[in-house]
Design a protein around this motif. Structure first.
Motif, short mmCIF file in Angstrom:
data_model
loop_
_atom_site.label_atom_id
_atom_site.label_comp_id
_atom_site.label_asym_id
_atom_site.label_seq_id
_atom_site.Cartn_x
_atom_site.Cartn_y
_atom_site.Cartn_z
N GLY A 232 0.79 -1.22 0.00
CA GLY A 232 0.00 0.00 0.00
C GLY A 232 0.82 1.27 0.00
N ALA A 233 2.11 1.18 -0.34
CA ALA A 233 2.98 2.36 -0.32
C ALA A 233 2.47 3.51 -1.18
CB ALA A 233 4.40 1.97 -0.74
N PRO A 234 1.91 3.26 -2.39
CA PRO A 234 1.37 4.39 -3.16
C PRO A 234 0.26 5.14 -2.42
CG PRO A 234 1.65 2.47 -4.57
CD PRO A 234 1.87 2.00 -3.16
N ASP A 235 -0.56 4.41 -1.67
CA ASP A 235 -1.61 5.06 -0.90
C ASP A 235 -1.02 5.86 0.26
OD1 ASP A 235 -3.90 4.00 -2.35
OD2 ASP A 235 -3.37 2.07 -1.49
N MET A 236 0.03 5.34 0.89
CA MET A 236 0.70 6.10 1.95
C MET A 236 1.30 7.38 1.38
SD MET A 236 2.52 3.45 4.63
CE MET A 236 3.09 2.16 3.53
N TYR A 237 1.89 7.27 0.18
CA TYR A 237 2.46 8.46 -0.46
C TYR A 237 1.37 9.49 -0.73
CZ TYR A 237 4.82 11.39 -3.91
OH TYR A 237 5.35 12.46 -4.59
N ASP A 238 0.26 9.06 -1.31
CA ASP A 238 -0.83 9.98 -1.62
C ASP A 238 -1.40 10.64 -0.37
OD1 ASP A 238 -0.61 9.50 -4.32
OD2 ASP A 238 -2.19 7.97 -4.36
N ALA A 239 -1.35 9.93 0.76
CA ALA A 239 -1.89 10.47 2.01
C ALA A 239 -0.87 11.32 2.77
CB ALA A 239 -2.36 9.33 2.91
N GLY A 240 0.38 11.38 2.26
CA GLY A 240 1.41 12.18 2.91
C GLY A 240 1.97 11.56 4.17
N VAL A 241 1.91 10.21 4.28
CA VAL A 241 2.36 9.55 5.51
C VAL A 241 3.42 8.47 5.24
CG1 VAL A 241 0.23 10.01 6.77
CG2 VAL A 241 0.44 7.90 5.44
N LEU A 242 4.02 8.47 4.04
CA LEU A 242 5.07 7.50 3.74
C LEU A 242 6.39 8.04 4.29
CD1 LEU A 242 6.06 4.91 2.42
CD2 LEU A 242 6.23 6.15 0.24
N VAL A 243 6.90 7.41 5.34
CA VAL A 243 8.10 7.92 6.02
C VAL A 243 9.10 6.79 6.21
CG1 VAL A 243 6.96 9.84 7.20
CG2 VAL A 243 6.99 7.58 8.27
N THR A 244 10.38 7.16 6.27
CA THR A 244 11.45 6.20 6.49
C THR A 244 12.32 6.66 7.66
OG1 THR A 244 13.04 7.25 4.98
CG2 THR A 244 11.50 5.64 4.02
N VAL A 245 13.14 5.75 8.17
CA VAL A 245 14.03 6.10 9.28
C VAL A 245 15.35 5.37 9.11
CG1 VAL A 245 13.08 4.28 10.79
CG2 VAL A 245 14.28 6.24 11.79
N ASP A 246 16.42 6.09 9.29
CA ASP A 246 17.75 5.49 9.28
C ASP A 246 17.90 4.58 10.49
OD1 ASP A 246 20.75 5.58 8.35
OD2 ASP A 246 20.79 6.05 10.50
N LEU A 247 18.51 3.41 10.29
CA LEU A 247 18.59 2.42 11.35
C LEU A 247 19.36 2.94 12.56
CD1 LEU A 247 17.81 -0.53 12.04
CD2 LEU A 247 20.05 -1.22 11.17
N ASP A 248 20.43 3.69 12.34
CA ASP A 248 21.20 4.22 13.47
C ASP A 248 20.38 5.23 14.27
OD1 ASP A 248 23.51 2.73 12.99
OD2 ASP A 248 24.30 4.19 11.58
N PHE A 249 19.64 6.07 13.58
CA PHE A 249 18.78 7.03 14.28
C PHE A 249 17.71 6.31 15.08
CE2 PHE A 249 15.04 9.83 14.44
CZ PHE A 249 15.58 10.93 15.09
N LEU A 250 17.16 5.25 14.51
CA LEU A 250 16.13 4.47 15.20
C LEU A 250 16.69 3.84 16.46
CD1 LEU A 250 13.30 3.23 15.29
CD2 LEU A 250 14.12 1.43 13.75
N ALA A 251 17.89 3.29 16.38
CA ALA A 251 18.52 2.68 17.56
C ALA A 251 18.79 3.75 18.63
CB ALA A 251 19.81 1.97 17.17
N ASP A 252 19.27 4.91 18.21
CA ASP A 252 19.51 6.00 19.17
C ASP A 252 18.22 6.42 19.86
OD1 ASP A 252 22.20 6.05 18.56
OD2 ASP A 252 22.06 7.75 17.19
N ALA A 253 17.13 6.45 19.11
CA ALA A 253 15.84 6.83 19.69
C ALA A 253 15.40 5.83 20.76
CB ALA A 253 14.78 6.94 18.59
N HIS A 254 15.68 4.55 20.55
CA HIS A 254 15.35 3.54 21.55
C HIS A 254 16.14 3.77 22.84
CE1 HIS A 254 13.29 1.39 18.34
NE2 HIS A 254 12.88 0.50 19.22
N VAL A 255 17.42 4.08 22.70
CA VAL A 255 18.24 4.32 23.89
C VAL A 255 17.72 5.55 24.63
CG1 VAL A 255 20.55 4.90 24.72
CG2 VAL A 255 20.27 3.22 22.89
N ALA A 256 17.39 6.60 23.88
CA ALA A 256 16.87 7.81 24.50
C ALA A 256 15.56 7.54 25.23
CB ALA A 256 16.67 8.90 23.45
N ALA A 257 14.69 6.73 24.61
CA ALA A 257 13.40 6.42 25.24
C ALA A 257 13.59 5.64 26.53
CB ALA A 257 12.54 5.62 24.27
N TYR A 258 14.62 4.81 26.59
CA TYR A 258 14.86 4.04 27.81
C TYR A 258 15.49 4.90 28.91
CZ TYR A 258 16.73 0.71 31.13
OH TYR A 258 17.04 0.05 32.30
#
Length: 329
Positions: A232-258
């Motif tokens: 459903g990626a085309p529908d996510m794009y049309d809705a303005g909600v197709l987003v990605t995240v760099d793996l390192d940033f995602l891991a850093d966010a987990h550490v910050a949340a903890y």
């Protein structure tokens, strides 16, 4: 300062043990690496994927995990403990989290849409239930960081056509519609939504301090267009909600949340919104290097207003990097 840096490790860990489950995927590897570098003892629990893997001894599994560390594997080995777990085996999960002050709970869905189905949904929900129940029964537990997905936020029936309102911007208060996900067989979204709701229900009932990270599409080696997130990626794009995240940033966010004392509730985690034709072309090339690099004609793709925001996460990351909590606007 980067949350994954070595310098603050002693103060961050304080001799604590934390569990990463399931530690077998790319995010699990990145988290194990960061947590060891910050001074934690890490219980790396992996869900068995087959008889051959189940027969592998813990020493060999630990050696395999150490290969993914950015540096200093030999120095960190004594603080890495490997456990075998199973989404349906509560006692094995309880063994892995015993004595831990924190748990990073994630479930690695299959990388191929064809392998992500109703069974995946059931398995992921069971895993969430068993992990949160085990955490509730662990006296040393301080916080659970639950890895969910933006797909648990953005899928719902479309709003009325113009001139009616176009719907609200998705944020931490938004949830995907379960009936909608079932109707269109959005199994990844259904699994993430149901498992996160299960985790929240248990956390609130058992008094577990839990924070959820709703991740965009994690980008990195091995990502293909077959990933179930992208159904459903085309529908996510049309809705303005197709987003990605760099793996390192995602891991850093987990550490910050903890580690952040002010962290609470859900956080939408992404660092790139795919809203322009050139963004879509770049993502398509990442998913398939053979894809054309040229921008499609203007009548095929248009600039889409971004309708998802992550201000709450940005504030958390600013506070965590500065060490000043509750004072940043």
């Amino acid at each position: 300062m980067c949350p994954g840096s070595v310098e603050p490790q002693a103060a961050a860990a304080g001799g604590k043990s934390v569990c990463v489950m399931d530690a077998a995927g790319p995010l699990g590897h990145a988290l194990v690496d960061r947590l060891l570098r910050r001074g934690y003892t890490v219980h790396a629990a992996t869900y068995g994927r087959g008889e051959e893997e189940e027969e592998e001894d813990e020493a060999a599994a630990a050696s395999a995990l150490l290969k993914h560390l950015s540096c200093g594997g030999d120095a960190y080995g004594h603080r890495l403990k490997v456990f075998r777990a199973d989404p349906f085996d509560y006692h094995a999960i309880a063994d892995a989290v015993r004595g831990c002050a924190g748990v990073f709970c994630m479930f690695n869905t299959p990388d191929d849409q064809a392998q992500c189905d109703e069974v995946t949904v059931e398995t992921e929900v069971r895993a969430a239930h068993n992990v949160l129940e085990a955490c509730a029964q662990t006296d040393t537990m301080e916080r659970v960081v639950f890895t969910s997905s933006v797909t648990a936020v953005v899928w719902k029936p479309p709003p009325p056509p113009p001139p009616q309102p176009q719907g609200e911007v998705a944020d931490e208060r938004s949830w995907s519609d379960l009936a909608f996900c079932r109707k269109f067989k959005l199994w990844h979204a259904l699994a993430k939504t149901l498992s996160e709701k299960t985790a929240w229900a248990l956390a609130m009932d058992r008094g577990v301090d839990m924070v959820a990270i709703n991740a965009g599409l994690p980008t990195g080696p091995g990502l293909t267009a077959a990933h179930p997130y992208l159904k459903g990626a085309p529908d996510m794009y049309d809705a303005g909600v197709l987003v990605t995240v760099d793996l390192d940033f995602l891991a850093d966010a987990h550490v910050a949340a903890y580690e952040s004392p002010t962290a609470y509730g859900r956080y939408l985690c992404f660092d790139n919104a795919v809203c322009r034709p050139e963004d879509a072309v770049k993502l398509a090339h990442m998913l398939s290097p053979a894809a054309p690099r040229s921008t499609p004609p203007s009548d095929e793709l248009k600039v889409i207003p971004q309708r998802i925001q992550n201000k709450k996460l940005n504030k958390l990351m600013m506070e965590f990097e500065s060490g000043v909590y509750g004072e940043l606007d």
